[in-house]
Write an enzyme that holds these catalytic residues in place. Structure first.
Site, PDB file in Angstrom:
ATOM      1  N   GLU A 159      -4.171  -3.254   9.070  1.00  0.00           N
ATOM      2  CA  GLU A 159      -3.019  -3.923   8.577  1.00  0.00           C
ATOM      3  C   GLU A 159      -3.491  -5.388   8.159  1.00  0.00           C
ATOM      4  OE1 GLU A 159       0.137  -2.563   8.948  1.00  0.00           O
ATOM      5  OE2 GLU A 159      -0.694  -0.801   9.833  1.00  0.00           O
ATOM      6  N   THR A 170       0.949  -1.250   0.137  1.00  0.00           N
ATOM      7  CA  THR A 170       0.161  -0.047   0.087  1.00  0.00           C
ATOM      8  C   THR A 170       0.853   1.291   0.147  1.00  0.00           C
ATOM      9  OG1 THR A 170      -1.528  -1.259   1.297  1.00  0.00           O
ATOM     10  CG2 THR A 170      -1.845   1.014   1.118  1.00  0.00           C
ATOM     11  N   GLY A 197       0.112   9.041   9.577  1.00  0.00           N
ATOM     12  CA  GLY A 197       0.284   8.967   8.200  1.00  0.00           C
ATOM     13  C   GLY A 197       0.436  10.476   7.530  1.00  0.00           C
ATOM     14  N   LYS A 239       2.921   4.077  18.006  1.00  0.00           N
ATOM     15  CA  LYS A 239       3.146   5.627  17.603  1.00  0.00           C
ATOM     16  C   LYS A 239       3.198   6.441  18.758  1.00  0.00           C
ATOM     17  CE  LYS A 239       0.397   4.347  13.518  1.00  0.00           C
ATOM     18  NZ  LYS A 239      -0.899   4.400  12.762  1.00  0.00           N
TER      19      LYS A 239
HETATM   20  N1  HSE Z   1      -3.173   0.352  10.296  1.00  0.00           N
HETATM   21  C1  HSE Z   1      -2.806   1.758  10.649  1.00  0.00           C
HETATM   22  C2  HSE Z   1      -3.723   2.558  10.875  1.00  0.00           C
HETATM   23  C3  HSE Z   1      -2.058   2.331   9.378  1.00  0.00           C
HETATM   24  O1  HSE Z   1      -5.129   2.191  10.948  1.00  0.00           O
HETATM   25  O2  HSE Z   1      -3.642   3.653  11.514  1.00  0.00           O
HETATM   26  C4  HSE Z   1      -1.375   3.570   9.647  1.00  0.00           C
HETATM   27  O3  HSE Z   1      -0.396   3.651  10.253  1.00  0.00           O
END
Ligand code: HSE
Length: 403
Positions: free
Chosen positions: A185, A11, A129, A200
């Site tokens: 994910e 992705t 993101g 994070k």
């Molecule tokens: N799986 C993660 C989310 C992707 O949903 O935030 C981005 O880090």
């Protein structure tokens, strides 16, 4: 012209290749020279892929090619991403990554390696993101003593909770949709159990407070146990249930960091960050509370941050290592159990038992509540105190209230 490599063509890797191609000219202007994609590292063959001619299966052609000036790691996972990134940094390449697991677990040593080699190691895409958050913390807010950072750090769980809250969908249905839309994910455990948000908040705490917060030192709670009854109680109070990552200074040389679902007042802008969006608040002694919102997941938003880091690497090679991330001592990270807050508790205990354990609770009259259940909000108390008061009580759910 500088040549680039992308490790991984999933992705984020695919999105990054797309952004580099789509905005080629403006990227060249801003980077000071053209960035041409020369390699894509993909461990399995991809016959028929539009970029098939660039695909290699090993790191060595990339690491040993003197033309390659910047490498974007978008594979995810710890291994072989760590070995590949180390190899590229050691070979004098600037490296950018979207890989939060890698940054949270090994970022301290990769940053040190980049410093030693005089190259950049950048990871803006690893948190939030496409939201600019790590540069604002390490640059624009650099004059502040930061006391706390908190927010919605996972798009998948925020999407799921939003669908459950706004449209009454089941957890399973909303999760399936998040996977179909490419937010979740491949294995959604890390999302729904709060592990992804945990990585994070560790990265945010590393940069906000300057010392390493390893994921193993923090507690994480996910969203799988949240029920429609909990959501209805929160709504009756004017609150929403959101999965928050939080980190705060608790002493001159200690911080607390954790992930848990919280009740958050609908008057807090973060409560209205819905769907796949992320929202992060940073509290500094000079700035007050600064908030950052935007798309926290998805191919192009994440690629936006990856490609911007690549531009920085080409424009300012070797000078953009994030400052102020140093090793921490034992005992630096403390658990959240001593933090004082109000709690929403849902219980099947009889009224007399609640009254004997608590004073000054505010009961919640949620519509359609089961006849033999009570929900209430406590006075301020720590998790330890709450556990003592509810010992032996039939507690159905308990949530911290963010005040
Ligand atoms: N799986 C993660 C989310 C992707 O949903 O935030 C981005 O880090």
């Amino acid at each position: 012209m500088v040549k680039a490599a992308i490790l991984g063509i999933g992705t984020v890797g695919g999105g990054t290749a797309e952004v580099l191609a789509k905005n080629r000219e403006l990227i060249a202007r801003r980077a000071g020279q053209e960035i041409e994609l020369k390699y894509i590292l993909c461990r399995s063959p991809r016959p028929g892929h539009p970029l098939e001619s660039l695909i290699v299966h090993d790191i060595e052609p990339i690491a040993s090619d003197p033309e390659v000036g910047v490498v974007a790691e978008c594979m995810g996972g710890l291994s072989p991403a760590f070995e590949y990134v180390s190899r590229c940094l050691s070979a004098g390449k600037n490296v950018v990554t979207s890989n939060k697991e890698l940054v949270a677990e090994r970022g301290l040593e990769l940053t040190a390696l980049a410093r030693k080699m005089g190259v950049n190691f950048m990871f803006e895409a690893s948190v939030g993101g496409g939201i600019p958050i790590l540069r604002p913390i390490s640059q624009c807010l650099a004059a502040n003593e930061i006391s706390a950072v908190y927010g919605i750090l996972n798009g998948t769980t925020n999407y799921i909770l939003t669908e459950m809250i706004q449209r009454g969908k089941s957890f399973e249905q909303a999760l399936r949709e998040a996977q179909e839309k490419g937010f979740a994910e491949a294995d959604p455990t890390a999302d729904v159990e709060g592990i992804d948000a945990g990585r994070k908040i560790c990265i945010l705490a590393d940069l906000c407070f300057g010392k390493n917060v390893p994921p193993s030192a923090i507690t994480t709670e996910g969203i799988t146990h949240i029920t429609p009854a909990d959501i209805a109680c929160a709504r009756t109070l004017g609150y929403k249930i959101k999965l928050l990552g939080r980190a705060m200074r608790t002493g001159p040389n200690s911080v607390t960091a954790f992930v848990a679902p919280h009740l958050i007042s609908q008057s807090n802008p973060i409560a209205n960050v819905d769907g796949v969006l992320n929202g992060i608040a940073v509290r500094g002694d000079a700035v007050g509370e600064a908030m950052f919102f935007g798309p926290g997941a998805g191919a192009l938003p994440t690629a936006s941050a990856v490609a911007a880091d690549m531009i920085d690497c080409v424009r300012d090679p070797g000078t953009r290592v994030y400052a102020g991330w140093w090793p921490s001592e034992k005992g630096y990270v403390t658990g959240p159990d001593k933090l004082s807050c109000r709690w929403m508790v849902r219980t099947a205990a009889p009224l007399a038992e609640i009254a004997a354990a608590f004073s000054g609770v505010r009961f919640i009259n949620a519509p359609n509540a089961a006849a033999d259940e009570y929900a209430f909000v406590t006075a301020y108390m720590s998790g330890e105190e709450l556990a003592e008061k509810t010992a032996g009580m039939d507690v159905l759910a308990k949530y911290r209230v963010l005040d």
